[in-house]
Design an enzyme around this catalytic site. Structure first.
Site, PDB file in Angstrom:
ATOM      1  N   GLY A  49     -16.214  97.881 -18.293  1.00 12.52           N
ATOM      2  CA  GLY A  49     -16.949  96.932 -17.458  1.00 12.52           C
ATOM      3  C   GLY A  49     -16.328  95.562 -17.358  1.00 12.52           C
ATOM      4  O   GLY A  49     -16.760  94.743 -16.552  1.00 12.52           O
ATOM      5  N   ASP A  78      -0.309  86.660 -15.111  1.00  8.78           N
ATOM      6  CA  ASP A  78      -0.361  86.424 -16.555  1.00  8.78           C
ATOM      7  C   ASP A  78       0.167  85.034 -16.918  1.00  8.78           C
ATOM      8  O   ASP A  78       0.288  84.702 -18.095  1.00  8.78           O
ATOM      9  CB  ASP A  78       0.373  87.531 -17.336  1.00  8.78           C
ATOM     10  CG  ASP A  78       1.845  87.646 -16.986  1.00  8.78           C
ATOM     11  OD1 ASP A  78       2.194  87.424 -15.816  1.00  8.78           O
ATOM     12  OD2 ASP A  78       2.654  87.960 -17.885  1.00  8.78           O
ATOM     13  N   ASP A 166       9.319  83.676 -17.903  1.00  4.64           N
ATOM     14  CA  ASP A 166       9.803  85.060 -17.793  1.00  4.64           C
ATOM     15  C   ASP A 166      11.138  85.011 -17.074  1.00  4.64           C
ATOM     16  O   ASP A 166      11.272  84.332 -16.062  1.00  4.64           O
ATOM     17  CB  ASP A 166       8.839  85.906 -16.959  1.00  4.64           C
ATOM     18  CG  ASP A 166       7.538  86.183 -17.687  1.00  4.64           C
ATOM     19  OD1 ASP A 166       7.377  85.686 -18.816  1.00  4.64           O
ATOM     20  OD2 ASP A 166       6.696  86.894 -17.113  1.00  4.64           O
ATOM     21  N   ASP A 200      11.332  84.711 -23.617  1.00  5.54           N
ATOM     22  CA  ASP A 200      10.656  85.927 -23.141  1.00  5.54           C
ATOM     23  C   ASP A 200      11.114  87.167 -23.913  1.00  5.54           C
ATOM     24  O   ASP A 200      12.292  87.500 -23.908  1.00  5.54           O
ATOM     25  CB  ASP A 200      10.982  86.063 -21.642  1.00  5.54           C
ATOM     26  CG  ASP A 200      10.481  87.351 -21.000  1.00  5.54           C
ATOM     27  OD1 ASP A 200       9.709  88.092 -21.645  1.00  5.54           O
ATOM     28  OD2 ASP A 200      10.865  87.602 -19.838  1.00  5.54           O
ATOM     29  N   SER A 371      13.849  96.016 -13.512  1.00  2.16           N
ATOM     30  CA  SER A 371      12.956  95.159 -14.296  1.00  2.16           C
ATOM     31  C   SER A 371      13.234  93.682 -14.034  1.00  2.16           C
ATOM     32  O   SER A 371      14.353  93.292 -13.724  1.00  2.16           O
ATOM     33  CB  SER A 371      13.125  95.456 -15.787  1.00  2.16           C
ATOM     34  OG  SER A 371      12.391  94.502 -16.543  1.00  2.16           O
ATOM     35  N   HIS A 373      12.692  91.460 -16.428  1.00  4.02           N
ATOM     36  CA  HIS A 373      12.820  90.827 -17.742  1.00  4.02           C
ATOM     37  C   HIS A 373      14.174  91.129 -18.373  1.00  4.02           C
ATOM     38  O   HIS A 373      14.720  92.231 -18.219  1.00  4.02           O
ATOM     39  CB  HIS A 373      11.703  91.311 -18.678  1.00  4.02           C
ATOM     40  CG  HIS A 373      10.333  90.896 -18.231  1.00  4.02           C
ATOM     41  ND1 HIS A 373       9.802  89.661 -18.513  1.00  4.02           N
ATOM     42  CD2 HIS A 373       9.408  91.549 -17.497  1.00  4.02           C
ATOM     43  CE1 HIS A 373       8.591  89.573 -17.984  1.00  4.02           C
ATOM     44  NE2 HIS A 373       8.327  90.707 -17.361  1.00  4.02           N
TER      45      HIS A 373
HETATM   46 ZN    ZN Z   1       4.750  87.263 -17.765  1.00  2.96          ZN
HETATM   47 ZN    ZN Z   2       6.326  87.188 -14.876  1.00  2.56          ZN
END
Ligand code: ZN
Ligand code: ZN
Length: 559
Positions: A49, A78, A166, A200, A371, A373
């Protein structure tokens, strides 16, 4: 204003260390606070929920008057998603630094939450410097799975603190704007050098180098070239370079594109306005027009690559989408990673797509994603360029942080100068770094209109209800004698099937009658005591016949 004090700075981690998501750190210098990122995360399967998870704002609420500014490294949820909630919470005006695209994505959130009046947006360009209060910041370009990402450098009396945001080190990014390696190296040689690096850790377990975003282009091109009918390509809406490569693949194959979904439209509009996405007006059609066009001339670009249940892609997979019907001859590309935790949902959608008879391309079997990252070699390179005296790996679960710490050790940063932190950790940044007492930094849940009202206790109940259901027993008793005068009515949800298990519910009624009778004979008339007796009797009985433990709610009405 030059840095005036030699008193130590403090770093407070409110999210994103020891977990992936809701990144938020506070840097305190000369009694002022610079907040780096205010991100949110999405609920895991054991949070029924819950809509969103925010950092705990307790610390910033207590020190709201000290907040100098917020700096946002890039526009991912984020990293920026919880800022509107923070503004609503502390209800004071804040300076917010970020690049144009980051602030464009933020703007629509601020409007949605009606808090745009609480920010003083400061658009910065990587390469620039800005000073606010005791904070002198420099911004350095980094490549990532969203345009306009940056690392943030903040001067302290002990040297610079570099926060990478990041990043990956893509040498051939689509827009030609590579990670500013030169600028990062310069920080090592400037003044007292780099005192502390925060970097990161997302892909600290991945050996080697990440592949360039550019490698995805030819793969997408070949898929579109070989597709007989409609192509549907799903990716993150903010991944503008991916969108660009899908657009390019469509254009090269003489197809038009149709953008689908609210967030996709928002990102694409912002990116086109800022010149970050190149697509000619005549190459774009409305999604409503698609079924009137030759399917072999169209690429639909949508979100839903993470298996989100109500996304356009999920609806298409169930053949319930208003404008797009997928079947044999159609081609679907899920151009994104499988974010940990989302795999079951993604696999469900992929399976459903295959069932329609469509051709499906997805990771890891098809190289349709790169990716955003840095992998191990890039992380080592970052450490070597910046040459920090101290290192704190951020942005990752514990194992990612631990692997990153090991990489740092390999390039010459001794373990005693590496701090592996968790949310709630407070680090004093003087000549030496030192961990202080932890502060409260739990999760704040957003559920509907409520923020923080649902906590661990409610979630425990929800998990219990979802596991074994609930049985409500309504009885009416004489308040003087405790004798049964009405009921019992036994109603259940999620425990047993009402009809096929009628005998169980009937026996439950019989036992409740017996229990109330015994209570009356023992002169028990107190409703809470009656409740306890009923609960105990039913718990025992249900366990005997079903080995299940439903939540039992006796309702005693007195007359
Ligand atoms: Zn992030
Ligand atoms: Zn990011």
């Amino acid at each position: 204003m030059p840095v005036s004090s030699e008193s130590p700075a403090r770093l407070v981690f409110l999210g994103g260390v020891g977990e992936v998501g809701r990144n938020m750190a506070c840097l305190e210098l000369d009694g002022r606070i610079l907040i780096i990122d205010v991100g949110l995360s999405f609920p895991s399967g054991d949070m029924p929920g819950i809509d969103l998870v925010l950092p705990d704002f307790d610390f910033v609420r207590k020190h709201a008057d000290k907040i100098q500014a917020v700096v946002l490294t890039h526009g991912h949820e984020d990293h920026i998603g919880a800022l509107p909630y923070l503004l609503r919470d502390i209800d004071r005006r804040l300076e917010v630094y970020g690049t144009a695209f980051t602030l464009a994505l933020l703007q629509s959130k601020l409007d949605e939450h009606e808090v745009a009046h609480l920010v003083d947006l400061k658009t910065v360009t990587p390469g620039e410097q800005a000073t606010t209060g005791p904070f002198t910041m420099r911004f350095l370009r980094v490549t990532h799975s969203i345009p306009d990402g940056m690392a943030v450098v903040v001067d302290t009396p002990f040297g610079a603190i570099v926060h990478t945001g990041d990043f990956k080190i893509d040498q051939t990014p689509l827009d030609g704007r590579a990670t500013d390696l030169h600028g990062l190296a310069e920080e090592a040689g400037r003044g007292k050098g780099v005192h502390l690096l925060l970097s990161d850790s997302t892909n600290a377990e991945e050996p080697g180098y990440s592949v360039s975003e550019r490698t995805v282009g030819p793969v997408l091109h070949d898929i579109v070239a070989g597709a007989p009918g409609l192509v549907i390509a799903a990716c993150f809406s903010s991944h503008i370079h991916r969108v660009q490569q899908i657009v390019n693949a469509a254009h090269a194959n003489e197809r038009v594109v149709a953008f689908l979904g609210r967030s996709m439209h928002k990102s694409v509009d912002a990116a086109r306005t800022l010149g970050l996405l190149q697509v000619a007006d005549q190459d774009v059609v409305d999604i409503e027009e698609v079924d009137r066009l030759d399917p072999g001339r169209v690429v639909v670009i949508c979100t839903g690559s993470q298996g989100e249940p109500y996304s356009a892609l999920s609806l298409m997979a169930q053949r319930q989408h208003k404008f797009v019907d997928i079947g044999p001859g159609e081609t679907v590309v899920l151009s994104s990673s499988l974010i940990p935790g989302n795999e079951p949902a993604i696999h469900r959608v992929v399976d459903a797509l295959y069932r329609t008879g469509a051709d499906v391309f997805h990771m890891p079997s098809d190289p349709v994603h790169a990716s955003g990252h840095a992998a191990q070699e890039e992380l080592r390179l970052m450490l070597s360029l910046v040459r920090p005296r101290w290192f704190i790996p951020v942005h990752g679960e514990r194992r990612h942080l631990q692997h990153h710490a090991r990489l740092a050790h390999e390039v010459g940063i001794p373990p005693e100068r590496t701090l592996v932190c968790e949310d709630g950790d407070v680090v004093e940044v003087g000549e030496e770094l030192r961990q202080l007492d932890r502060i409260q930094a739990g999760m704040t849940f957003v559920d509907g209109l409520g923020i923080g009202d649902v906590g661990g206790e409610v979630l425990r109940d929800r998990r219990k209800l979802s596991a074994d259901g609930v049985v409500v027993v309504v009885i009416i008793v004489d308040s003087q004698t405790g004798e049964l005068v009405g009921g019992p009515d036994v109603v259940n949800r999620g425990f047993v099937h009402e009809e096929t298990s009628a005998d169980i519910l009937e026996e439950a009624r019989t036992r409740v009658i017996q229990s109330v009778k015994e209570s009356a004979e023992a002169h028990v008339t107190d409703p809470s005591a009656l409740q306890q007796n009923v609960r105990r009797v039913l718990k025992k009985y249900f366990n005997e016949v079903t080995q299940r433990k439903p939540v039992i709610l006796p309702v005693i009405m007195e007359v």
